[in-house]
Design an enzyme around this catalytic site. Structure first.
Site, PDB file in Angstrom:
ATOM      1  N   GLN A  88     -58.470  18.467 -31.893  1.00 29.80           N
ATOM      2  CA  GLN A  88     -57.786  17.954 -33.081  1.00 29.80           C
ATOM      3  C   GLN A  88     -58.792  17.835 -34.221  1.00 29.80           C
ATOM      4  OE1 GLN A  88     -55.063  14.427 -31.816  1.00 29.80           O
ATOM      5  NE2 GLN A  88     -56.472  14.767 -30.140  1.00 29.80           N
ATOM      6  N   HIS A 106     -55.612  21.084 -35.811  1.00 33.68           N
ATOM      7  CA  HIS A 106     -55.424  20.483 -37.135  1.00 33.68           C
ATOM      8  C   HIS A 106     -56.209  21.183 -38.234  1.00 33.68           C
ATOM      9  CE1 HIS A 106     -54.083  16.482 -35.034  1.00 33.68           C
ATOM     10  NE2 HIS A 106     -53.154  17.422 -35.015  1.00 33.68           N
ATOM     11  N   GLY A 180     -61.954  11.404 -26.083  1.00 32.83           N
ATOM     12  CA  GLY A 180     -62.083  10.774 -27.395  1.00 32.83           C
ATOM     13  C   GLY A 180     -60.908  10.947 -28.340  1.00 32.83           C
ATOM     14  N   THR A 181     -59.711  10.738 -27.816  1.00 33.98           N
ATOM     15  CA  THR A 181     -58.552  10.730 -28.722  1.00 33.98           C
ATOM     16  C   THR A 181     -57.673   9.531 -28.405  1.00 33.98           C
ATOM     17  OG1 THR A 181     -56.501  11.848 -29.359  1.00 33.98           O
ATOM     18  CG2 THR A 181     -57.424  12.494 -27.239  1.00 33.98           C
ATOM     19  N   SER A 182     -57.149   8.894 -29.463  1.00 36.17           N
ATOM     20  CA  SER A 182     -56.307   7.717 -29.256  1.00 36.17           C
ATOM     21  C   SER A 182     -54.906   8.107 -28.796  1.00 36.17           C
ATOM     22  CB  SER A 182     -56.216   6.914 -30.552  1.00 36.17           C
ATOM     23  OG  SER A 182     -55.645   7.718 -31.566  1.00 36.17           O
TER      24      SER A 182
END
Ligand code: OAD
Length: 239
Positions: A88, A106, A180-182
């Site tokens: 992303q 993205h 490491g992504t919410s």
């Protein structure tokens, strides 16, 4: 023997230890900027100079940072596995670490394309996109046919053209690694659901994860440490 396929989905957390701010952590980018102003087509139409400045700053910063041990460890997985990174992130740290197959969901900070003002929900073709490296884009910088250039970034409300390709990669994966992504932004956040029932899912994140799924192993660490643990786990399974 055929190599196992690993799909790696990354977010801002993988680049945090390189010194790039995440979006939603304390003092993250979205604490300091208004998303509607800098990451939507409406924001661009209202004040393109502000949007260009936001991405110019990100691009200048990118020139000063380096891939960290997590990016390098993800790249090194290619020695033993068939790896595709779905990121992303708009930075180029996976490329610079040596990963060879990368899907930028993205968009990419170092690329631009002519705008299609008031009339686009990401209506563009790949041949309109070109590389500008780490330089700024300003109002008045145009394509050869005189159209204002905009960042090659997927803004909120715009289509995510690479999502189908990403779904195919997740569906084919033997192992899914998420770093490491919410998992707050769709469609990227829903990708894990496409993994086969037999595919183990590893999530590296120092915070609790917002999803429950019997296939998930949470490695509760920062990316650099978590990648060491992940490699240890999968190497043991291969013995
Ligand atoms: P977020 O900022 O939402 O989430 C970052 C995640 O990384 C959080 O879960 C943190 O706990 C975790 N994290 C922080 N430091 C870490 C470290 N050192 N190692 C590992 N994990 C760490 O960022 P994303 O999930 O990437 O989109 O955000 C998704 C999208 O929202 C972005 O691509 C961007 C943003 O708005 C657009 O601009 C379209």
């Amino acid at each position: 023997m055929k190599k196992q396929k690993i799909a790696v989905l990354t977010g801002a957390g993988v680049s945090a230890e390189s010194g790039i701010s995440t979006f939603r952590d304390a003092n993250g980018l979205w604490d300091n900027y208004n998303v509607e102003d800098v990451a939507t087509l409406e924001g661009w139409n209202r004040n393109p100079a502000l949007v260009l400045d936001f991405y110019n700053q990100r691009r200048r910063q990118l020139a000063t940072v380096k891939p960290n041990a997590a990016h390098l460890a993800i790249a090194s997985l290619e020695d033993n596995y068939d790896v595709t990174v779905i990121t992303q992130n708009i930075d180029n740290l996976h490329e610079r670490a040596g990963s060879t197959r990368i899907i930028h969901l993205h968009g990419e900070l170092t690329k631009v394309r002519p705008e299609n003002r008031y009339n686009e929900r990401n209506g563009f073709s790949e041949d309109m996109v070109f590389d500008i490296g780490y330089g700024d884009i300003n109002l008045g910088d145009t394509s050869v046919d005189g159209i204002q250039l905009r960042p090659h970034i997927v803004w909120f409300g715009e289509a995510v053209p690479k999502i189908e390709q990403a779904i195919d990669v997740v569906e084919a994966a033997d192992i899914l690694l998420i770093v490491g992504t919410s998992l707050q932004v769709y469609p990227a956040a829903g990708l894990y659901a496409y993994a086969k029932a037999s595919t183990p899912i590893y999530i590296i994140d120092p915070k609790d994860v917002p999803v429950r799924d019997g296939r998930i192993t949470h490695i509760k660490s920062v990316a650099t440490v978590g990648m060491e643990k992940f490699i240890e786990i999968i190497s043991k399974k291969d013995e």
